[in-house]
Design an enzyme around this catalytic site. Structure first.
Site, PDB file in Angstrom:
ATOM      1  N   ASN A 143      43.323  69.800 -15.742  1.00 27.09           N
ATOM      2  CA  ASN A 143      44.312  69.003 -16.499  1.00 27.09           C
ATOM      3  C   ASN A 143      45.345  69.878 -17.210  1.00 27.09           C
ATOM      4  OD1 ASN A 143      42.331  69.854 -18.291  1.00 27.09           O
ATOM      5  ND2 ASN A 143      42.349  67.969 -19.488  1.00 27.09           N
ATOM      6  N   GLU A 454      38.067  77.753 -29.604  1.00 29.08           N
ATOM      7  CA  GLU A 454      39.034  78.585 -28.885  1.00 29.08           C
ATOM      8  C   GLU A 454      40.322  78.663 -29.705  1.00 29.08           C
ATOM      9  OE1 GLU A 454      37.754  78.625 -24.299  1.00 29.08           O
ATOM     10  OE2 GLU A 454      39.048  76.940 -24.815  1.00 29.08           O
TER      11      GLU A 454
HETATM   12  P1  NAD Z   1      34.619  68.795 -14.515  1.00 27.74           P
HETATM   13  O1  NAD Z   1      33.537  69.084 -15.467  1.00 27.74           O
HETATM   14  O2  NAD Z   1      34.334  67.963 -13.334  1.00 27.74           O
HETATM   15  O3  NAD Z   1      35.258  70.127 -13.946  1.00 27.74           O
HETATM   16  C1  NAD Z   1      35.610  71.204 -14.776  1.00 27.74           C
HETATM   17  C2  NAD Z   1      35.382  72.482 -14.040  1.00 27.74           C
HETATM   18  O4  NAD Z   1      33.991  72.581 -13.773  1.00 27.74           O
HETATM   19  C3  NAD Z   1      36.088  72.588 -12.691  1.00 27.74           C
HETATM   20  O5  NAD Z   1      36.491  73.922 -12.490  1.00 27.74           O
HETATM   21  C4  NAD Z   1      34.989  72.255 -11.702  1.00 27.74           C
HETATM   22  O6  NAD Z   1      35.173  72.851 -10.460  1.00 27.74           O
HETATM   23  C5  NAD Z   1      33.808  72.865 -12.405  1.00 27.74           C
HETATM   24  N1  NAD Z   1      32.511  72.345 -12.005  1.00 27.74           N
HETATM   25  C6  NAD Z   1      32.147  71.082 -11.688  1.00 27.74           C
HETATM   26  N2  NAD Z   1      30.845  71.039 -11.329  1.00 27.74           N
HETATM   27  C7  NAD Z   1      30.383  72.303 -11.432  1.00 27.74           C
HETATM   28  C8  NAD Z   1      29.123  72.915 -11.206  1.00 27.74           C
HETATM   29  N3  NAD Z   1      28.068  72.216 -10.796  1.00 27.74           N
HETATM   30  N4  NAD Z   1      29.017  74.247 -11.396  1.00 27.74           N
HETATM   31  C9  NAD Z   1      30.068  74.978 -11.808  1.00 27.74           C
HETATM   32  N5  NAD Z   1      31.275  74.462 -12.037  1.00 27.74           N
HETATM   33  C10 NAD Z   1      31.436  73.132 -11.870  1.00 27.74           C
HETATM   34  O7  NAD Z   1      35.772  68.202 -15.411  1.00 27.74           O
HETATM   35  P2  NAD Z   1      37.217  67.804 -14.963  1.00 27.74           P
HETATM   36  O8  NAD Z   1      37.174  66.432 -14.433  1.00 27.74           O
HETATM   37  O9  NAD Z   1      37.855  68.867 -14.145  1.00 27.74           O
HETATM   38  O10 NAD Z   1      37.967  67.857 -16.374  1.00 27.74           O
HETATM   39  C11 NAD Z   1      37.966  66.783 -17.215  1.00 27.74           C
HETATM   40  C12 NAD Z   1      37.009  66.967 -18.360  1.00 27.74           C
HETATM   41  O11 NAD Z   1      37.303  68.171 -19.060  1.00 27.74           O
HETATM   42  C13 NAD Z   1      37.140  65.881 -19.368  1.00 27.74           C
HETATM   43  O12 NAD Z   1      35.884  65.436 -19.780  1.00 27.74           O
HETATM   44  C14 NAD Z   1      37.884  66.544 -20.520  1.00 27.74           C
HETATM   45  O13 NAD Z   1      37.698  65.916 -21.747  1.00 27.74           O
HETATM   46  C15 NAD Z   1      37.383  67.921 -20.448  1.00 27.74           C
HETATM   47  N6  NAD Z   1      38.302  68.864 -21.076  1.00 27.74           N
HETATM   48  C16 NAD Z   1      37.956  69.406 -22.263  1.00 27.74           C
HETATM   49  C17 NAD Z   1      38.812  70.267 -22.910  1.00 27.74           C
HETATM   50  C18 NAD Z   1      38.415  70.864 -24.229  1.00 27.74           C
HETATM   51  O14 NAD Z   1      39.029  71.828 -24.622  1.00 27.74           O
HETATM   52  N7  NAD Z   1      37.424  70.350 -24.912  1.00 27.74           N
HETATM   53  C19 NAD Z   1      40.027  70.604 -22.333  1.00 27.74           C
HETATM   54  C20 NAD Z   1      40.363  70.038 -21.102  1.00 27.74           C
HETATM   55  C21 NAD Z   1      39.473  69.171 -20.480  1.00 27.74           C
END
Ligand code: NAD
Length: 473
Positions: A143, A454
């Site tokens: 995102n 962060e």
């Molecule tokens: P996601 O958890 O599906 O993916 C995030 C990352 O994790 C990606 O790089 C993905 O490839 C990786 N990933 C997924 N499964 C994995 C696994 N089994 N092993 C290792 N890596 C894995 O999330 P998303 O849909 O990409 O992002 C949206 C989410 O991120 C939302 O819940 C949002 O709130 C959160 N987010 C949080 C922040 C913050 O700073 N708190 C910032 C941005 C997004």
């Protein structure tokens, strides 16, 4: 991929698509376990050299990366718009925010102080020293495909750590562009490494189990964050987790409802609602509900969905079909259970938008505790409004979630502002402010929204160990 200072190609590639048009815009290497292990070995080998540089030397490389990123801002922003979908203006803002982390931590690198502690023994001296945790494995989301990288890489490098990063499979091209900058400013071979992969699970497994990885830093969903933290637990790896949110936005009746509704419209539809700090539950005190809804609907009707490269576009697509389905499911469920739909509520298919993943900016009122949208993070362009009567009630409702990332309050009553600031169980609180973020300010969540912070002074702490020396003289 970028491992040990070299760009790696392979016949094994996966495609990258523009979510606004469905067009393929590139392809990257589909890496696997062995690539992750090789990158970790390179990072381990580079650690002694990088951590032995003076803080001033590390700082100057980060400052150079900041300059180069700012010089390349238009190209990076354009790539981000094509890969991630956000309007070009928003992409330009994100590149600026991403570069801020490079400069901020270039400065913080020089302020990693230890301490001396008086002892009760006259022959003893205590010296406390800070040193880098070691090899850092980082996993980032799609995102904010540039700033989420620099928010991890910059403090890690400033502290003297080396890094292996896996970007989200939807936005690897932005990651490649960031690593090109790091390469060009002369970050030594092995200090930063990039492993791209279509299936994140095997890479995640290596990151969590490889004995040379000392720290795992993750931004993404709470579900995946928990899985990774569990997998890292047997070796007690240090973890930082920036996870999901379910932000309340509270508007008291002493606030100007028009001003508050404009604020909601700006922050709710930013990045098409795909932000962890996006307001997900908008609590409005009953007396000002009508003017608030009128203004918000007017604002929503002015939003123009489309390709972010088009100057008239103010809201881009969602990331993929699954995201469209999730948003639609939440909206339908709310309407079935009695919510009122004031705007949107459907996928956008006209004028070529059917090629991308567009959902109409949506306004719901009458949302209540039975509805999915009341409990689940939406991550989409839906403003869900809930009426409330008094302060205690709204604080209880706002805190009634396992998430604790961001919250917003609009009020002109100073005592109420202080009470709600203190009473909300969230890590980031905007009081009459819709943008409480900066490289200089600590970002992170309470409860199931994460561990650690962060940015800010705290950001570098995540990459440092404390070492005590007791000296008998
Ligand atoms: P996601 O958890 O599906 O993916 C995030 C990352 O994790 C990606 O790089 C993905 O490839 C990786 N990933 C997924 N499964 C994995 C696994 N089994 N092993 C290792 N890596 C894995 O999330 P998303 O849909 O990409 O992002 C949206 C989410 O991120 C939302 O819940 C949002 O709130 C959160 N987010 C949080 C922040 C913050 O700073 N708190 C910032 C941005 C997004």
């Amino acid at each position: 991929m970028y491992i040990n200072g070299e760009w790696i190609t392979s016949p094994q590639m996966f495609p990258v698509f523009n979510p606004a048009t469905g067009e393929q815009i590139g392809a990257v290497v589909d890496g696997g376990r062995e690539d992750a292990s090789r990158a970790i070995a390179a990072a381990r080998a580079a650690l002694p050299g990088w951590s032995a540089l003076t803080a001033y030397e590390r700082s100057s490389r980060l400052a150079a990366a900041h300059q180069r990123m700012m010089a390349r801002r238009p190209q990076l922003a354009e790539l981000m718009t094509r890969e991630q979908g956000k309007p070009l203006k928003a992409a330009l803002n994100e590149v600026g925010y991403a570069a801020d982390f490079l400069l901020w931590f270039a400065e913080e690198a020089k302020r990693v102080y230890g301490q001396t502690i008086p002892s009760s023994r006259s022959d003893q001296r205590f010296l406390v020293h800070r040193q880098p945790v070691g090899v850092v494995a980082a996993v980032t989301p799609w995102n904010y495909p540039v700033s989420m990288l620099t928010r991890k890489i910059a403090p890690a490098l400033a502290a003297g750590c080396t890094v292996v990063l896996k970007p989200a499979e939807a936005t690897p091209l932005c990651a490649v562009a960031v690593f090109e900058i790091l390469h060009e400013v002369g970050i030594p071979a092995g200090v930063v490494n990039l492993v791209t992969a279509l299936d994140p699970a095997p890479i995640g497994e290596v990151f969590c189990t490889h004995p040379e990885v000392r720290k795992l830093t993750f931004t993404g969903s709470t579900a995946v964050g928990k899985k990774l933290a569990q997998a890292a637990a047997p070796q007690l790896k240090r973890v930082s987790m920036e996870l999901g949110g379910h932000a309340p936005f509270i508007v008291f009746d002493d606030a100007d409802p028009v001003h508050a509704a404009r604020g909601v419209a700006l922050v709710k539809f930013l990045n098409t609602g795909q932000a962890c700090i996006s307001p997900n539950r908008i609590f409005v005190q009953r007396k000002i509900l009508a003017p608030f809804l009128d203004t918000l609907r007017e604002r929503i009707e002015k939003l123009r969905a489309g390709d972010g490269m088009d100057a008239a576009t103010t809201i881009g697509p969602l990331v993929n079909q699954a995201a469209v389905d999730k948003v639609d499911r939440q909206v339908r469920n709310a309407v079935e259970l009695g919510a009122t739909l004031h705007a949107g509520g459907r996928r956008l298919l006209e004028n070529g938008l059917d090629r991308g993943f567009f959902y109409a900016p949506t306004l719901l009122s009458g949302v209540d505790t039975r509805m999915l949208i009341y409990r689940e993070e939406t991550f989409g362009p839906v403003a869900a409004v809930i009426a409330f009567d008094d302060e205690d009630e709204v604080l209880a409702m706002a805190n009634d979630t396992s998430y604790g990332l961001a919250a917003y309050v609009y009020t002109r009553n100073l005592s109420r502002a202080v009470r709600t600031f203190e009473g909300l169980q969230f890590g980031i609180i905007g009081i009459n402010d819709i943008n409480p973020t900066s490289a200089a300010a600590p970002f992170g969540g309470m409860k199931e929204s994460g561990l650690g912070r962060e940015g800010a002074r705290e950001g570098i702490e995540e990459y440092l160990e404390t070492k005590l020396g007791g000296f008998s003289i």
